[in-house]
Design a protein around this motif. Structure first.
Motif, PDB file in Angstrom:
ATOM      1  N   GLU A  32       0.827  -1.197   0.000  1.00 23.48           N
ATOM      2  CA  GLU A  32       0.000   0.000   0.000  1.00 23.48           C
ATOM      3  C   GLU A  32       0.865   1.253   0.000  1.00 23.48           C
ATOM      4  O   GLU A  32       0.565   2.240  -0.680  1.00 23.48           O
ATOM      5  CB  GLU A  32      -0.931  -0.002   1.213  1.00 23.48           C
ATOM      6  CG  GLU A  32      -2.087  -1.005   1.104  1.00 23.48           C
ATOM      7  CD  GLU A  32      -3.000  -0.949   2.317  1.00 23.48           C
ATOM      8  OE1 GLU A  32      -2.752  -0.078   3.182  1.00 23.48           O
ATOM      9  OE2 GLU A  32      -3.939  -1.751   2.383  1.00 23.48           O
ATOM     10  N   GLU A  33       1.961   1.220   0.763  1.00 25.70           N
ATOM     11  CA  GLU A  33       2.886   2.346   0.778  1.00 25.70           C
ATOM     12  C   GLU A  33       3.533   2.533  -0.589  1.00 25.70           C
ATOM     13  O   GLU A  33       3.690   3.654  -1.075  1.00 25.70           O
ATOM     14  CB  GLU A  33       3.955   2.139   1.848  1.00 25.70           C
ATOM     15  CG  GLU A  33       3.423   2.191   3.276  1.00 25.70           C
ATOM     16  CD  GLU A  33       4.525   1.963   4.295  1.00 25.70           C
ATOM     17  OE1 GLU A  33       5.693   1.817   3.863  1.00 25.70           O
ATOM     18  OE2 GLU A  33       4.228   1.944   5.498  1.00 25.70           O
ATOM     19  N   GLU A  35       2.235   1.683  -3.384  1.00 23.87           N
ATOM     20  CA  GLU A  35       1.206   2.202  -4.283  1.00 23.87           C
ATOM     21  C   GLU A  35       1.097   3.720  -4.146  1.00 23.87           C
ATOM     22  O   GLU A  35       0.955   4.441  -5.138  1.00 23.87           O
ATOM     23  CB  GLU A  35      -0.143   1.545  -3.970  1.00 23.87           C
ATOM     24  CG  GLU A  35      -1.322   2.107  -4.755  1.00 23.87           C
ATOM     25  CD  GLU A  35      -1.189   1.890  -6.246  1.00 23.87           C
ATOM     26  OE1 GLU A  35      -1.909   2.568  -7.007  1.00 23.87           O
ATOM     27  OE2 GLU A  35      -0.351   1.064  -6.668  1.00 23.87           O
ATOM     28  N   GLU A  36       1.191   4.217  -2.914  1.00 29.08           N
ATOM     29  CA  GLU A  36       1.150   5.658  -2.697  1.00 29.08           C
ATOM     30  C   GLU A  36       2.345   6.335  -3.357  1.00 29.08           C
ATOM     31  O   GLU A  36       2.229   7.408  -3.958  1.00 29.08           O
ATOM     32  CB  GLU A  36       1.127   5.963  -1.197  1.00 29.08           C
ATOM     33  CG  GLU A  36      -0.177   5.568  -0.508  1.00 29.08           C
ATOM     34  CD  GLU A  36      -0.160   5.930   0.962  1.00 29.08           C
ATOM     35  OE1 GLU A  36       0.828   6.579   1.393  1.00 29.08           O
ATOM     36  OE2 GLU A  36      -1.112   5.584   1.669  1.00 29.08           O
ATOM     37  N   ARG A  39       1.810   6.400  -7.132  1.00 26.16           N
ATOM     38  CA  ARG A  39       0.854   7.436  -7.510  1.00 26.16           C
ATOM     39  C   ARG A  39       1.509   8.813  -7.479  1.00 26.16           C
ATOM     40  O   ARG A  39       1.239   9.670  -8.324  1.00 26.16           O
ATOM     41  CB  ARG A  39      -0.348   7.424  -6.565  1.00 26.16           C
ATOM     42  CG  ARG A  39      -1.219   6.172  -6.686  1.00 26.16           C
ATOM     43  CD  ARG A  39      -1.891   6.093  -8.033  1.00 26.16           C
ATOM     44  NE  ARG A  39      -2.792   4.942  -8.122  1.00 26.16           N
ATOM     45  CZ  ARG A  39      -3.436   4.594  -9.222  1.00 26.16           C
ATOM     46  NH1 ARG A  39      -3.265   5.282 -10.321  1.00 26.16           N
ATOM     47  NH2 ARG A  39      -4.238   3.541  -9.214  1.00 26.16           N
ATOM     48  N   GLY A  40       2.368   9.025  -6.475  1.00 29.29           N
ATOM     49  CA  GLY A  40       3.075  10.291  -6.396  1.00 29.29           C
ATOM     50  C   GLY A  40       3.999  10.519  -7.574  1.00 29.29           C
ATOM     51  O   GLY A  40       4.109  11.621  -8.106  1.00 29.29           O
TER      52      GLY A  40
END
Length: 396
Positions: A32-33, A35-36, A39-40
């Motif tokens: 999840e990290e 993925e963040e 996205r950034g």
């Protein structure tokens, strides 16, 4: 839904494979990290202006599909062809095409970007769509209308026509003079000039002013040198650093809280305005500003408000469109017809003037941050046809 050959129904011709299956649930948090982070990173692949343009294009395509009962995502290539055909038929109030061929290509790029981002293949890359756009380009083939260049004497004329030593008009005159020199001496695009911050500038005792432009329209990855030089002028009337010093000095005065004191100091600065005196620190003299005045991240070129009795410099930066409008107004005030000109005329004028004064292509490319010599040559062919032309060696 359209029923022609089944086109328009949601298909999976563009779908890619499903996301990878997570085998160990204990690493969910880490993924999840990641993925963040991903996205950034995606947010920086396109410039802000490009993202806005793509969003506008996607909204247009969605609206077209809704009107004609077509599925926008994923879209069938035939739906995209109909969209291109529709854009090609739209006209403005004067009967001219509403969508130029370049605009149509930009809108298709927005459609393509949305599909790829959501895990679908690009329907705009289909041969049928490409052929349609190619045919439209040939049908509409016309000589591109480029803005005519403004040369050095033109810039001097425009600036000389401004009311520099009057209040409140002198406030916007100081800003506009600085903007014109950024466009001409710095060969900057209007978007580049509008996005400058005070901290983008560095006073240099030998060169004048160094301006760090940052990533530009043609160099979004920041791979080209981004430092622009505003050199000391041979005379105060052709000195870009002088114009920048005068404007930034007024910006500093705008920070005075007391309105009467601010107005009084602004007037004092304007009434002392003299185009025949250097104020930039050339040859070791004291300039109006110092490096301490450039420590802020605030916009360099700011919006101004003035009425008959007062003038204010806002904290917000001016837009690129406002710079374009400003130039047209200033040209009219100087008795010049602005119809064939725009802010890009200053960048084109840099090339034309430099070439006429003997500058090499390499020198011009460095000043304007061009990566291709062919781009510089366009200005020669259009506005300086005698340069590097054998007709000048015929002994006529």
């Amino acid at each position: 839904m359209s029923v022609v050959s089944g086109i328009g129904r949601r298909t999976h011709l563009a779908a890619v494979g499903a996301p990878p299956r997570i085998l160990d649930p204990q690493i969910d948090d880490e993924l999840e990290e990641l993925e963040e982070v991903s996205r950034g990173l995606e947010a920086h692949t396109l410039s802000g202006n490009t993202r806005k343009a793509y969003d506008k294009a996607w909204r247009s395509f969605e609206s077209f599909c809704e009107t004609h009962s077509l599925e926008p995502l994923p879209a069938h290539p035939e739906s995209v062809r109909w969209y291109v055909a529709w854009m090609s038929t739209q006209v403005d109030e004067w009967g001219s095409p509403r969508f130029a061929t370049a605009t149509i290509r930009q809108y298709l790029a927005g459609v393509a970007s949305r599909h790829v981002r959501d895990g679908y293949l690009d329907p705009t890359g289909h041969r049928a769509v490409a052929d349609l756009v190619r045919g439209l380009a040939k049908l509409r083939a016309v000589r591109p209308k480029r803005k005519r260049p403004l040369l050095r004497d033109d810039v001097v004329r425009i600036i000389a026509a401004m009311d520099h030593d009057a209040y409140p008009d002198g406030v916007s005159a100081a800003r506009d003079a600085a903007a014109l020199w950024l466009g001409f001496a710095g060969a900057m695009r209007r978007s580049e000039a509008a996005s400058l911050r005070l901290k983008s500038l560095e006073l240099h005792p030998q060169d004048g002013i160094h301006v760090r432009v940052g990533a530009s329209k043609a160099d979004q990855a920041g791979e080209l040198p981004d430092v622009v030089v505003l050199p000391f002028g041979s005379t105060p009337s052709t000195c870009a650093p002088c114009a920048v010093h005068r404007w930034i000095r007024l910006v500093g005065v705008a920070g005075i809280d007391d309105a009467r004191a601010r107005r009084r100091e602004t007037m004092r600065q304007l009434y002392a305005y003299d185009l025949d005196v250097h104020v930039c620190g050339v040859e070791g003299a004291a300039g109006l500003i110092s490096s301490a005045d450039l420590a802020s991240g605030a916009p360099l070129l700011r919006a101004t408000y003035r009425n008959r009795k007062d003038a204010r410099i806002h904290g917000d930066g001016i837009s690129g469109d406002a710079l374009h409008t400003m130039l047209a107004r200033r040209m009219s005030e100087a008795g010049m017809d602005p119809s064939a000109y725009g802010f890009h005329s200053l960048r084109a004028g840099h090339v034309t003037q430099a070439r006429r004064n003997g500058a090499t292509t390499e020198e011009i490319m460095r000043a304007g941050r061009w990566s291709r010599a062919e781009t510089v040559d366009v200005y020669d062919r259009e506005f300086n046809p005698a340069a590097r032309n054998s007709v000048m060696r015929l002994g006529l």
